[in-house]
Design a protein around this motif. Structure first.
Motif, PDB file in Angstrom:
ATOM      1  N   THR A  71      19.014  12.742   7.740  1.00 35.08           N
ATOM      2  CA  THR A  71      16.806  12.577   8.328  1.00 35.08           C
ATOM      3  C   THR A  71      16.831  11.327   8.887  1.00 35.08           C
ATOM      4  N   GLU A  72      15.815  11.499   9.521  1.00 37.25           N
ATOM      5  CA  GLU A  72      15.892  10.239  10.312  1.00 37.25           C
ATOM      6  C   GLU A  72      15.730   8.745   9.821  1.00 37.25           C
ATOM      7  N   VAL A  73      16.234   7.492  10.341  1.00 36.35           N
ATOM      8  CA  VAL A  73      16.028   6.269   9.631  1.00 36.35           C
ATOM      9  C   VAL A  73      15.749   4.839  10.547  1.00 36.35           C
ATOM     10  N   ARG A  74      15.457   4.463  10.239  1.00 40.20           N
ATOM     11  CA  ARG A  74      14.646   3.918  11.455  1.00 40.20           C
ATOM     12  C   ARG A  74      14.628   1.707  10.812  1.00 40.20           C
ATOM     13  N   ASP A  75      15.523   0.770  11.911  1.00 39.89           N
ATOM     14  CA  ASP A  75      15.258   0.036  11.519  1.00 39.89           C
ATOM     15  C   ASP A  75      15.983  -0.307  10.227  1.00 39.89           C
ATOM     16  N   LEU A  76      17.529   0.249  10.435  1.00 37.67           N
ATOM     17  CA  LEU A  76      18.076  -0.093   9.555  1.00 37.67           C
ATOM     18  C   LEU A  76      18.923  -1.872   8.637  1.00 37.67           C
ATOM     19  N   THR A  77      18.785  -2.634   9.683  1.00 39.31           N
ATOM     20  CA  THR A  77      19.302  -3.809   9.371  1.00 39.31           C
ATOM     21  C   THR A  77      17.883  -4.640   9.121  1.00 39.31           C
ATOM     22  N   SER A  78      16.536  -4.432   8.719  1.00 40.35           N
ATOM     23  CA  SER A  78      15.266  -4.765   8.542  1.00 40.35           C
ATOM     24  C   SER A  78      15.712  -4.799   6.997  1.00 40.35           C
ATOM     25  N   GLY A  79      14.606  -7.205   6.855  1.00 42.18           N
ATOM     26  CA  GLY A  79      15.868  -7.330   5.289  1.00 42.18           C
ATOM     27  C   GLY A  79      13.978  -7.461   5.281  1.00 42.18           C
ATOM     28  N   TYR A  80      12.825  -6.381   5.540  1.00 40.70           N
ATOM     29  CA  TYR A  80      11.374  -7.275   5.101  1.00 40.70           C
ATOM     30  C   TYR A  80      11.055  -5.502   4.486  1.00 40.70           C
ATOM     31  N   ARG A  81      11.294  -5.520   3.409  1.00 37.89           N
ATOM     32  CA  ARG A  81      10.578  -4.464   2.654  1.00 37.89           C
ATOM     33  C   ARG A  81      10.452  -4.486   0.585  1.00 37.89           C
ATOM     34  N   ALA A  82       9.586  -3.526   0.594  1.00 38.15           N
ATOM     35  CA  ALA A  82       9.564  -3.241  -0.489  1.00 38.15           C
ATOM     36  C   ALA A  82       9.569  -1.768  -1.515  1.00 38.15           C
ATOM     37  N   ILE A  83      10.195  -2.782  -3.073  1.00 37.71           N
ATOM     38  CA  ILE A  83      11.453  -1.125  -3.908  1.00 37.71           C
ATOM     39  C   ILE A  83      10.248  -1.706  -4.711  1.00 37.71           C
ATOM     40  N   ARG A  84      10.109  -0.769  -5.501  1.00 42.13           N
ATOM     41  CA  ARG A  84      10.247  -0.345  -7.041  1.00 42.13           C
ATOM     42  C   ARG A  84      11.487  -0.999  -7.629  1.00 42.13           C
ATOM     43  N   ARG A  85      11.049  -2.321  -8.936  1.00 42.17           N
ATOM     44  CA  ARG A  85      12.771  -2.745  -9.173  1.00 42.17           C
ATOM     45  C   ARG A  85      13.165  -1.823  -9.697  1.00 42.17           C
ATOM     46  N   GLU A  86      12.469  -1.125 -10.694  1.00 43.18           N
ATOM     47  CA  GLU A  86      13.419   0.058 -11.491  1.00 43.18           C
ATOM     48  C   GLU A  86      14.755   0.986 -10.431  1.00 43.18           C
ATOM     49  N   VAL A  87      14.235   1.491  -9.300  1.00 45.87           N
ATOM     50  CA  VAL A  87      14.882   2.179  -8.441  1.00 45.87           C
ATOM     51  C   VAL A  87      15.417   1.337  -7.593  1.00 45.87           C
ATOM     52  N   ILE A  88      15.721  -0.142  -7.724  1.00 44.22           N
ATOM     53  CA  ILE A  88      17.062  -0.138  -7.041  1.00 44.22           C
ATOM     54  C   ILE A  88      17.657  -1.393  -7.658  1.00 44.22           C
ATOM     55  N   MET A  89      17.340  -1.164  -9.180  1.00 42.12           N
ATOM     56  CA  MET A  89      18.571  -1.720  -9.878  1.00 42.12           C
ATOM     57  C   MET A  89      19.525  -0.867 -10.429  1.00 42.12           C
ATOM     58  N   GLU A  90      19.450   0.789  -9.922  1.00 36.05           N
ATOM     59  CA  GLU A  90      20.084   1.957  -9.796  1.00 36.05           C
ATOM     60  C   GLU A  90      21.239   1.330  -8.704  1.00 36.05           C
ATOM     61  N   ALA A 145       0.732  -1.113  -0.439  1.00 36.94           N
ATOM     62  CA  ALA A 145      -0.178   0.372   0.109  1.00 36.94           C
ATOM     63  C   ALA A 145       0.721   0.643   0.036  1.00 36.94           C
ATOM     64  N   GLY A 146       2.533   0.975   0.949  1.00 35.79           N
ATOM     65  CA  GLY A 146       2.587   2.618   0.882  1.00 35.79           C
ATOM     66  C   GLY A 146       3.617   2.601  -0.462  1.00 35.79           C
ATOM     67  N   ILE A 147       4.214   1.417  -1.636  1.00 33.71           N
ATOM     68  CA  ILE A 147       4.311   1.250  -2.534  1.00 33.71           C
ATOM     69  C   ILE A 147       3.330   2.503  -3.508  1.00 33.71           C
ATOM     70  N   ALA A 148       2.427   2.042  -3.553  1.00 36.19           N
ATOM     71  CA  ALA A 148       1.101   2.159  -4.473  1.00 36.19           C
ATOM     72  C   ALA A 148       0.813   3.531  -4.212  1.00 36.19           C
ATOM     73  N   ALA A 149       0.687   4.000  -2.711  1.00 40.31           N
ATOM     74  CA  ALA A 149       0.535   5.586  -2.634  1.00 40.31           C
ATOM     75  C   ALA A 149       1.752   6.477  -2.596  1.00 40.31           C
ATOM     76  N   GLY A 150       3.159   5.882  -3.626  1.00 34.61           N
ATOM     77  CA  GLY A 150       3.982   6.625  -3.751  1.00 34.61           C
ATOM     78  C   GLY A 150       5.863   6.876  -4.016  1.00 34.61           C
ATOM     79  N   TYR A 151       5.693   5.739  -2.796  1.00 33.79           N
ATOM     80  CA  TYR A 151       6.918   5.610  -2.195  1.00 33.79           C
ATOM     81  C   TYR A 151       7.747   5.072  -2.809  1.00 33.79           C
ATOM     82  N   ASP A 152       8.915   5.090  -2.597  1.00 38.12           N
ATOM     83  CA  ASP A 152       9.935   3.800  -3.724  1.00 38.12           C
ATOM     84  C   ASP A 152      10.485   2.796  -3.192  1.00 38.12           C
ATOM     85  N   MET A 153      10.401   3.179  -2.083  1.00 38.35           N
ATOM     86  CA  MET A 153      10.362   1.428  -0.619  1.00 38.35           C
ATOM     87  C   MET A 153       9.798   2.254   0.190  1.00 38.35           C
TER      88      MET A 153
END
Length: 314
Positions: free
Chosen positions: A158-177, A117-125
């Protein structure tokens, strides 16, 4: 920091319609005891998604069990590491959005709709940020993760949260960069989060709780984790914001050089203008460190220059 508002989708295991295709990538090593259950639970939430299990040369029946459960299996001929398996999965995935999960069953699939839902709302990850109630999370590990979050926040401003969490959704074209920046072993979650934030992409967070590991033994060791933690710190400093570390070190050395001179001028050899060797060494060293940091900062900046896109024109 942005926290995704998923009130409407929380705890919902029904499969909503998304304006993108999804590939679930699961790196696995000797997870035959639980991989089938992980695949089946994901399938109940995303019945039409591609599920890719990357078997990192397991010594058990991980590949066979995952394939029997309905996953598409890619097998490494040699053990290359968790990060390498993730990169293989991302490269071979067909979906527009890649959902990364571990094979040990600790990541609850009920939070998948929140991430997407976060990706659908416009987030890249969108990162599944574990809460303090995460089961099996030791105090030492929480402190270490918190320290890493603070360092990451300082580096990317900028504030980040849980940098070591491997549970994430990412736009493929973005992470490929940035896929070539991801390490072959551990810390790919840390690297991917900071890389996207440094490059100006939108990163959101969804609170999640982890479950207990489904059988097997964890490979986590205190000494090994400590060494790994130190290497992660060195890596993210050199990759993302070298000058934000080297500059304070250089300034501290200059302060020490000044203190050394003042001690010599007022105490050890009163009112005689003499620059001690310690002051000279500290001052020259500070200049070298600053110049090294400045050069490293320029190299790091080149890594995160976003490619020109027509939709960003104007």
């Amino acid at each position: 920091m942005q926290q995704v508002d998923t009130t409407a989708t929380a705890m919902n295991v029904a499969t909503p319609e998304y304006p993108f295709t999804v590939s679930v990538v699961i790196p696995a090593y000797n997870e035959a005891h639980g991989i089938a259950q992980v695949v089946e639970r994901i399938r109940t939430v995303l019945p039409h998604a591609e599920i890719v299990v990357v078997d990192d040369c397991s010594q058990d029946e991980t590949a066979r069990v995952a394939q029997a459960a309905g996953a598409r299996v890619i097998r490494h001929p040699i053990n290359r590491g968790n990060g390498a398996a993730v990169k293989t999965g991302i490269r071979r995935a067909h979906g527009e959005v890649v959902l990364l999960m571990d094979a040990d069953g600790q990541m609850d699939p009920r939070f998948i709709p929140d991430l997407l839902a976060g990706i659908a709302a416009g987030y890249d990850m969108v990162v599944g940020a574990r809460t303090r109630e995460t089961q099996g999370d030791s105090l030492v590990r929480r402190w270490g993760n918190r320290a890493l979050d603070m360092l990451g926040s300082y580096l990317v401003e900028t504030e980040v949260r849980d940098l070591t969490s491997g549970y994430r959704a990412i736009r493929r074209e973005v992470i490929m960069e940035f896929i070539n920046l991801l390490p072959n072993r551990y810390s790919y979650p840390t690297t991917s989060t900071l890389a996207l934030l440094k490059a100006g992409y939108n990163v959101g967070y969804v609170p999640v709780t982890a479950q207990r590991r489904q059988g097997g033994r964890s490979g986590q060791k205190l000494l090994r984790n400590g060494i790994r933690f130190g290497l992660i710190i060195l890596r993210i400093v050199s990759l993302f914001a070298p000058l934000r570390v080297y500059l304070p070190v250089a300034l501290s050395m200059q302060v020490l050089a000044l203190m050394s001179f003042l001690i010599s001028f007022f105490i050890t050899d009163p009112f005689r203008f003499h620059i001690p060797n310690s002051a000279v060494g500290l001052f020259v060293g500070s200049i070298i460190i600053f110049m090294f940091g400045l050069n490293a900062e320029q190299v790091a900046a080149l890594r995160f220059q976003r490619p020109f896109r027509n939709d960003e024109e104007g």
